[in-house]
Design an enzyme around this catalytic site. Sequence first.
Site, PDB file in Angstrom:
ATOM      1  N   PRO A   1      69.185  62.844  32.065  1.00 48.12           N
ATOM      2  CG  PRO A   1      68.302  62.869  34.216  1.00 48.12           C
ATOM      3  CD  PRO A   1      69.511  63.265  33.425  1.00 48.12           C
ATOM      4  CD  GLU A   2      67.780  61.541  26.038  1.00 52.98           C
ATOM      5  OE1 GLU A   2      66.971  61.509  25.096  1.00 52.98           O
ATOM      6  OE2 GLU A   2      68.886  60.958  25.995  1.00 52.98           O
TER       7      GLU A   2
ATOM      8  CE  LYS B   1      67.770  66.957  27.448  1.00 48.26           C
ATOM      9  NZ  LYS B   1      69.192  66.941  27.047  1.00 48.26           N
TER      10      LYS B   1
ATOM     11  CG  HIS C   1      76.316  63.172  46.934  1.00 52.37           C
ATOM     12  ND1 HIS C   1      77.316  64.094  46.740  1.00 52.37           N
ATOM     13  CD2 HIS C   1      76.932  61.965  47.038  1.00 52.37           C
ATOM     14  CE1 HIS C   1      78.492  63.477  46.721  1.00 52.37           C
ATOM     15  NE2 HIS C   1      78.279  62.190  46.906  1.00 52.37           N
TER      16      HIS C   1
ATOM     17  NE  ARG D   1      80.156  63.714  37.091  1.00 47.87           N
ATOM     18  CZ  ARG D   1      80.542  63.444  35.842  1.00 47.87           C
ATOM     19  NH1 ARG D   1      79.891  62.519  35.138  1.00 47.87           N
ATOM     20  NH2 ARG D   1      81.540  64.095  35.296  1.00 47.87           N
TER      21      ARG D   1
ATOM     22  NE  ARG E   1      75.939  64.167  23.594  1.00 47.57           N
ATOM     23  CZ  ARG E   1      74.767  64.478  24.143  1.00 47.57           C
ATOM     24  NH1 ARG E   1      74.204  65.661  23.892  1.00 47.57           N
ATOM     25  NH2 ARG E   1      74.156  63.639  24.942  1.00 47.57           N
TER      26      ARG E   1
END
Length: 267
Positions: free
Chosen positions: A2-3, A59, A93, A111, A254
């Site tokens: 997420p940005e 972030k 989770h 994750r 990237r």
Amino acid sequence: MPELAEVEYYRKQWDPGIGGEVGRVRLHPAARIFRDCDTKLLERALTGAVLEQSLAHGKQMLFGFSGGAWLGVHLGMTGKLFCEPRPYAPGKHDHLVLELPEHVLVFYDARLFGRVRFDQGPELPEWWQALPPDLLSDAFTQEALQQFLKRRARSPLKAVLLMQERFPGIGNWMADEILWRAALHPSTRAGQLSAREVGKLYATIREVCADAMQVIGTDWGEPPPSWLFTHRWEDGGTCPKTGQPLVRETIGGRTTCYSPARQKLKG
């Protein structure tokens, strides 16, 4: 990951809980997201505390509770915040769950690349106060950008825009969008930009941030086809400005999408 705008969207997901008292804290103390956090202290301090405010910066997110309790959240790659009506049965989770009278606030992370911080005190935590200026604030100036580019003169622009110490919240897709709109090749060295190009880059950073906050940060809206965003995800896309093929390659470590017809590499 997420940005800027995605983080703003997720921050708002807990806002229905503002004004509510935490009746119970459920968490997985061994989960990696709590690697820098005293979970026993967190649980004691938040139980009975009232959620008073929510903040986002780049972030990072910060939630303020009564009694000077501060809960910091970084979503990592797969983290999400959401709010559910009671009753709610946490899933495997759902690593942090705050039960309020009418709502349940959940931090989900499959994750475990996210992070939870906990601080106590009357002022904002020191780590929050040390964050670089917000890219839409008056404190982010063209002069500051120019000086930063000089210090990173040999680095490609794509890599520079991902440096969170100056561009908080900018990630892969936003960096590509900025460079595409500014017609700057992602491999261009930061020190190669003219004064005019620095001005263009500065204006475009703020433009893309504002557009993303309006379209995505408000209600996770779909970006329009005039953005690079909607064309960059798969090989075979075409530039919405030139109609020519887009290219995907690794730059600055990237995966990067750009338009060779529009973004010329400086010699």
